[in-house]
Scaffold this motif. Sequence first.
Motif, mmCIF file in Angstrom:
data_model
loop_
_atom_site.group_PDB
_atom_site.id
_atom_site.type_symbol
_atom_site.label_atom_id
_atom_site.label_comp_id
_atom_site.label_asym_id
_atom_site.label_seq_id
_atom_site.Cartn_x
_atom_site.Cartn_y
_atom_site.Cartn_z
ATOM 1 N N LEU A 126 0.805 -1.224 0.000
ATOM 2 C CA LEU A 126 0.000 0.000 0.000
ATOM 3 C C LEU A 126 0.837 1.273 0.000
ATOM 4 N N ALA A 127 2.148 1.144 -0.154
ATOM 5 C CA ALA A 127 3.034 2.296 0.010
ATOM 6 C C ALA A 127 2.713 3.434 -0.938
ATOM 7 N N ARG A 129 -0.272 4.045 -2.311
ATOM 8 C CA ARG A 129 -1.689 4.408 -2.278
ATOM 9 C C ARG A 129 -1.888 5.688 -1.468
ATOM 10 N N ALA A 130 -3.112 6.186 -1.457
ATOM 11 C CA ALA A 130 -3.435 7.386 -0.700
ATOM 12 C C ALA A 130 -3.146 7.175 0.779
ATOM 13 N N ALA A 131 -2.839 8.284 1.463
ATOM 14 C CA ALA A 131 -2.440 8.203 2.866
ATOM 15 C C ALA A 131 -3.493 7.510 3.721
ATOM 16 N N GLY A 132 -4.758 7.834 3.501
ATOM 17 C CA GLY A 132 -5.823 7.223 4.280
ATOM 18 C C GLY A 132 -5.924 5.728 4.055
ATOM 19 N N VAL A 133 -5.762 5.315 2.811
ATOM 20 C CA VAL A 133 -5.812 3.889 2.485
ATOM 21 C C VAL A 133 -4.659 3.159 3.159
ATOM 22 N N TYR A 134 -3.478 3.776 3.111
ATOM 23 C CA TYR A 134 -2.300 3.174 3.739
ATOM 24 C C TYR A 134 -2.519 2.992 5.239
ATOM 25 N N VAL A 135 -2.961 4.040 5.926
ATOM 26 C CA VAL A 135 -3.126 3.974 7.383
ATOM 27 C C VAL A 135 -4.159 2.919 7.761
ATOM 28 N N GLY A 137 -5.185 0.324 5.953
ATOM 29 C CA GLY A 137 -4.707 -1.003 5.602
ATOM 30 C C GLY A 137 -3.680 -1.533 6.581
ATOM 31 N N VAL A 138 -2.742 -0.683 6.995
ATOM 32 C CA VAL A 138 -1.710 -1.118 7.937
ATOM 33 C C VAL A 138 -2.319 -1.370 9.318
#
Length: 204
Positions: A126-127, A129-135, A137-138
């Motif tokens: 997800l690196a 991807r959009a910041a919200g998606v990354y947070v 997902g992680v």
Amino acid sequence: MPSTESPSPSRPAHTGRRAPSTSTDLALVTSFAALIAVCAILPALPLGVVGVPLTLQMFGIFLAGAVLGGRRGFLAVLLYLAVGTAGLPVFSQGAGGLAVWGGATAGYLVAFPFAALLVGVVASTLARRAAGVYVVGVAVAAAVATLAVVTPVGALGLSLRLGLSLSEAWAAAAPFIAADLVKGVVAAIVAGAVHRAFPQVLAR
């Protein structure tokens, strides 16, 4: 008159990507192993019937995977475990040495590298991807690591070392779940900020 000089071989086009640096990887792995150690030995709060302390250790492990990726996060946790096994007091409550692997928390130690690996694989995916998606997902990956890796393996260790039934061991481990879920969310937020500031850290 035509030139008699042989043509020079063409140079490969510059792609703008930096070649992987072994020294940089080593420095990052070492730094995050140290971070995990600091998170483990900070003043702890005893929790549960077995007296296993509540520390920031899982935050450091999740952060290592989220910032470094699966492979380097896994290696950072392995280095931390190796240093502690060698005798340095880097485990929770300042413990260290081989004797820790015979204690009630041995199952958690076994699970730690795999938790970092799982979170790191998702973070790498997800690196970009959009910041919200990354947070999100992680954070979800950290929750899965908590519920499917750390808690079951940790509870199994409690059961084997303390002579508890699996249900009793799970009940003893349950108080840590909510705290570890929160640590996963915080680690995801911090890692997202790190990658926005230093996107090359997780470059493929």
